[in-house]
Motif scaffolding. Structure first.
Motif, mmCIF file in Angstrom:
data_model
loop_
_atom_site.group_PDB
_atom_site.id
_atom_site.type_symbol
_atom_site.label_atom_id
_atom_site.label_comp_id
_atom_site.label_asym_id
_atom_site.label_seq_id
_atom_site.Cartn_x
_atom_site.Cartn_y
_atom_site.Cartn_z
ATOM 1 N N HIS A 1 1.736 4.224 6.601
ATOM 2 C CA HIS A 1 2.068 2.818 6.340
ATOM 3 C C HIS A 1 3.558 2.570 6.563
ATOM 4 N N ALA A 2 4.387 3.451 6.054
ATOM 5 C CA ALA A 2 5.832 3.278 6.204
ATOM 6 C C ALA A 2 6.242 3.333 7.672
ATOM 7 N N THR A 3 5.652 4.243 8.420
ATOM 8 C CA THR A 3 5.972 4.358 9.846
ATOM 9 C C THR A 3 5.568 3.092 10.592
ATOM 10 N N ALA A 4 4.355 2.613 10.357
ATOM 11 C CA ALA A 4 3.893 1.400 11.037
ATOM 12 C C ALA A 4 4.757 0.199 10.663
ATOM 13 N N ALA B 1 7.881 0.230 9.644
ATOM 14 C CA ALA B 1 9.250 0.374 10.157
ATOM 15 C C ALA B 1 9.327 0.182 11.667
ATOM 16 N N ARG B 2 8.373 0.776 12.390
ATOM 17 C CA ARG B 2 8.441 0.716 13.851
ATOM 18 C C ARG B 2 7.690 -0.473 14.431
ATOM 19 N N GLY B 3 6.578 -0.830 13.805
ATOM 20 C CA GLY B 3 5.813 -1.981 14.258
ATOM 21 C C GLY B 3 5.175 -1.828 15.626
ATOM 22 N N MET C 1 0.818 -1.196 0.000
ATOM 23 C CA MET C 1 0.000 0.000 0.000
ATOM 24 C C MET C 1 0.863 1.261 0.000
ATOM 25 N N ILE C 2 2.080 1.152 0.501
ATOM 26 C CA ILE C 2 2.962 2.320 0.489
ATOM 27 C C ILE C 2 3.168 2.790 -0.952
ATOM 28 N N ALA C 3 3.528 1.860 -1.825
ATOM 29 C CA ALA C 3 3.786 2.215 -3.231
ATOM 30 C C ALA C 3 2.513 2.728 -3.911
ATOM 31 N N PHE C 4 1.378 2.072 -3.638
ATOM 32 C CA PHE C 4 0.122 2.502 -4.249
ATOM 33 C C PHE C 4 -0.226 3.924 -3.811
ATOM 34 N N ASP C 5 -0.159 4.196 -2.506
ATOM 35 C CA ASP C 5 -0.505 5.532 -2.013
ATOM 36 C C ASP C 5 0.495 6.585 -2.483
ATOM 37 N N LEU C 6 1.768 6.217 -2.606
ATOM 38 C CA LEU C 6 2.753 7.152 -3.170
ATOM 39 C C LEU C 6 2.410 7.485 -4.622
ATOM 40 N N ALA C 7 2.069 6.457 -5.391
ATOM 41 C CA ALA C 7 1.727 6.676 -6.799
ATOM 42 C C ALA C 7 0.446 7.503 -6.932
ATOM 43 N N LEU C 8 -0.568 7.161 -6.154
ATOM 44 C CA LEU C 8 -1.830 7.884 -6.233
ATOM 45 C C LEU C 8 -1.663 9.332 -5.776
ATOM 46 N N GLY C 9 -0.986 9.539 -4.661
ATOM 47 C CA GLY C 9 -0.776 10.896 -4.155
ATOM 48 C C GLY C 9 0.065 11.736 -5.096
ATOM 49 N N SER C 10 1.132 11.146 -5.618
ATOM 50 C CA SER C 10 1.994 11.872 -6.555
ATOM 51 C C SER C 10 1.254 12.169 -7.854
ATOM 52 N N GLY C 11 0.504 11.185 -8.345
ATOM 53 C CA GLY C 11 -0.266 11.395 -9.566
ATOM 54 C C GLY C 11 -1.313 12.484 -9.401
ATOM 55 N N ALA C 12 -1.973 12.491 -8.256
ATOM 56 C CA ALA C 12 -2.993 13.515 -8.004
ATOM 57 C C ALA C 12 -2.372 14.906 -7.968
ATOM 58 N N LEU C 13 -1.206 15.013 -7.387
ATOM 59 C CA LEU C 13 -0.537 16.320 -7.302
ATOM 60 C C LEU C 13 0.074 16.764 -8.622
ATOM 61 N N LEU C 14 0.763 15.844 -9.285
ATOM 62 C CA LEU C 14 1.580 16.216 -10.431
ATOM 63 C C LEU C 14 0.903 16.022 -11.796
ATOM 64 N N ALA C 15 -0.027 15.098 -11.872
ATOM 65 C CA ALA C 15 -0.695 14.808 -13.149
ATOM 66 C C ALA C 15 -2.144 14.404 -12.880
#
Length: 114
Positions: free
Chosen positions: A50-53, A55-57, A1-15
């Motif tokens: 997602h990345a924080t959870a 990484a830290r668990g 989900m990290i990659a999906f949310d990064l792609a969706l968020g970046s796409g929404a902002l940039l394109a």
């Protein structure tokens, strides 16, 4: 989900126009494009959570992620009512996203209880 949310968020902002097209949306009006772009930072926040959870668990990180995903249970179902989604399967995909967010919330809550 990290990659999906990064792609969706970046796409929404940039394109936003192109990202909406991939999702099955008709060519957006300028205000629809701006509203979609506004969601970019939200989805990038999901990626960070997602990345924080991961990484830290820690229990509190998984609880926070469960609640964050819970905020999205109905949003895509509401969005699926837009007449601008015309590609076959686009509306079903949005409904599925709500179900997916519900499942993730339950899964992350279970991780938090460990």
């Amino acid at each position: 989900m990290i990659a999906f949310d990064l792609a969706l968020g970046s796409g929404a902002l940039l394109a936003p126009r192109q990202t909406l097209k991939v999702m099955g949306h008709d060519a957006p009006s300028p205000d629809a494009e701006a509203l979609f772009r506004r969601c970019g930072p939200i989805w990038l926040t999901f990626a960070a959570a997602h990345a924080t959870a991961a990484a830290r668990g820690r229990s509190e990180d998984w609880w926070a992620l469960a609640w964050l995903r819970a905020t999205e249970w109905a949003t895509d179902a509401v969005w699926a009512t837009s007449p601008a989604f015309n590609r076959p399967g686009a509306r079903a995909g949005l409904w599925g996203a709500g179900v997916g967010n519900l499942a993730m919330s339950l899964g992350f809550a279970a991780l938090a209880r460990r």
